[in-house]
Write an enzyme that holds these catalytic residues in place. Sequence first.
Site, PDB file in Angstrom:
ATOM      1  CG  ASP A   1      -6.311   5.007   5.513  1.00  0.00           C
ATOM      2  OD1 ASP A   1      -7.559   5.042   5.565  1.00  0.00           O
ATOM      3  OD2 ASP A   1      -5.579   6.009   5.607  1.00  0.00           O
TER       4      ASP A   1
ATOM      5  CG  ASP B   1      -3.277   2.817   9.061  1.00  0.00           C
ATOM      6  OD1 ASP B   1      -3.657   1.984   8.219  1.00  0.00           O
ATOM      7  OD2 ASP B   1      -2.634   3.834   8.770  1.00  0.00           O
TER       8      ASP B   1
ATOM      9  CD  GLU C   1      -1.927   1.334   3.041  1.00  0.00           C
ATOM     10  OE1 GLU C   1      -1.450   0.522   3.856  1.00  0.00           O
ATOM     11  OE2 GLU C   1      -2.659   2.269   3.376  1.00  0.00           O
TER      12      GLU C   1
ATOM     13  CG  ASP D   1       0.774   1.549   6.913  1.00  0.00           C
ATOM     14  OD1 ASP D   1       1.845   0.923   6.867  1.00  0.00           O
ATOM     15  OD2 ASP D   1       0.609   2.693   6.464  1.00  0.00           O
TER      16      ASP D   1
END
Length: 642
Positions: A504, A502, A427, A500
């Site tokens: 997103d 997180d 990503e 990640d």
Amino acid sequence: MEKYEHKYNADQIQVLEGLEAVRKRPGMYIGSVSVRGLHHLVYEIVDNAVDESLAGYCTDINVVIEPGNIISVEDNGRGIPIDIHPKTHISAAETVFTVLHAGGKFGGDSGYKVSGGLHGVGSSVVNALSEWTEVTIQRDGGIYQMKFERGKTVMPLTKIGDSNKTGTKVRFLADNTIFETLNYDFSTLEERMREMAFLTKGLRIKITDQRKEVPETSDFCFEGGLISFVEFLDKNKEALNPKPIYIESAGEYPVEIALQWTTQYQENIYSFVNNINTIEGGTHLDGFKISLTKIFNDYARNKNILKDKEDNLTGDDIREGLTAIVSVKVKEPQFEGQTKTKLGNSEIKGVVMQAMNEYLVAFLEENPKIAKTILEKCISASRARIAARKARESVRRKNVLESTTLPGKLADCSSNNPEECEVYIVEGDSAGGSAKQGRDRRYQAILPLWGKMLNVEKSRPDKIYNNDKLNPVILAVGAGIGQEFDITKIRYGKVIIMADADVDGAHIRTLLLTFFFRYMRPLIENGNVFLAQPPLYKLSKKGMEDKYCYTDEDLEKAYEELAGKGITRDQLGLQRYKGLGEMNPEQLWETTMNPETRILVKVTMEDAMKADATLSLLMGDDVDPRREFIIKNAKFVKNLDI
Ligand code: 0R9
């Protein structure tokens, strides 16, 4: 207090050897010793309670995760029989918990045969793999209890009180010398309990997590059974037949099917044998699909909706937007396939086809309006399929002419041997850059993805093929999509999603997993898809090698370990990684890409199904469920984000 006699004779010695075998090779009995295997223990015990419900004697099952990860499962059935076998001098109840039963045979030589009993081989396995087990039975006016440690009887069945109720309660603490973790995941267990409740009409299953300060409880009971199941799966979609079509046939092999078409494009069919999800399908699913295609084509021709010169609708056309559950009960199921979740019994195909013929044909005749609405959708799917084929052919021709079959963003590896090659789908461009520099280019390829992904949920296959985000993934993997996906053509043995930790990252993971689940399913079934695990923390100190921690548990362990060496917390530098982009190429290699040190999590069909369900929820037209999901997961999101 009456105590039952307990002697070890030749039979009993064999029993102990049997349970020792389970402890030596637990994977053979429960699949693995990971958290999956741990959850399996709970399913085994709950299955037995559900069997008692299928036999018609139990209405309520109560599952509790107690503090300390102790599991308690209680049913209000007849209670496991307590009478003593004259030869072994052992109670039926003790036999169930200490004798390793051969597949399908229930009750051993206890003399009892369980009418609805379909599983029931697991109690002794759970007992063998538990530090301790405690069984309490209420029946025949008394309360009886027995206790075991690591499968060995430490207290034979003993009367401990009086009661006019009946039922069985099993409590156990899984053995931490066998399992990697004892930390049950409430939502995984909750989901399975919901599924069990859907599959057993009218049965009430309650599950409570008492490990938290404020216990969390879910209570499931569905009078509609599979109809409720399909309504649940489609709750955020627009249905073509608002009330699911329901097919039920009793007999030697009971069949239950519920069907609902929606305005969506994906098919969503789940099949079960004896309440076990048959991920790989099998004869029941084959029978279902074959007869569905035939019944709809026959009806369409008969009513002149399909003209003489028109081709038949394909199975895919008819299943577009279909949500269905196919559930059968088979006394002696044969399971095949890689994950042993494919039904092999050939007679079941015909059984399902007959049930479909009896009910679905009549339904269509009696509900011409609904039949017409569904068929219109099938015909439009057929037109889209033909258009998509043309689009694909033109893409393919173009590719051949320009011979640019690989996407420009892909940094390929030098090896051509798929077995050793891996592609990291990364990503973001900055993380992609670090990954490109840090990788071993002989066998590691990097494909950066960025920006907003296409919503797979709302797209027909032809759009997917031409989508500028997914097209590079399709070309890089190199094996096509959908019906044409050919696993023998994959260019990489490992497809690794690196995102990640997180919100997103979770989003992109969910989207990619859903895409693989829907369009490259064999890739997941074959175990080729992985999630990279970047570390969450780095502990450093002058003169000490940096220590990376991948979970909060890891961090605590590391602190403890270092404390043992006289290093205190305040002497240590703690860095929390917010994203892959914060690591330099060397760190990324060392922590996340080096096969010697990295952690890769293999994606299972279960994971992919979960991603698919989450995506439907998040992308559906309805705002309320989305809000609910976000509120429910807000805590999780915060934890990841700080
Ligand atoms: C909490 C988990 N519940 C169980 O494990 C459970 C097993 C079980 C059972 C019977 C009833 N309830 C049960 N709960 C049962 C009773 C009778 C006949 N067959 C089954 C009866 O009263 O006649 N049993 C499962 C296996 C056995 N009982 C047996 F082998 F001992 F018979």
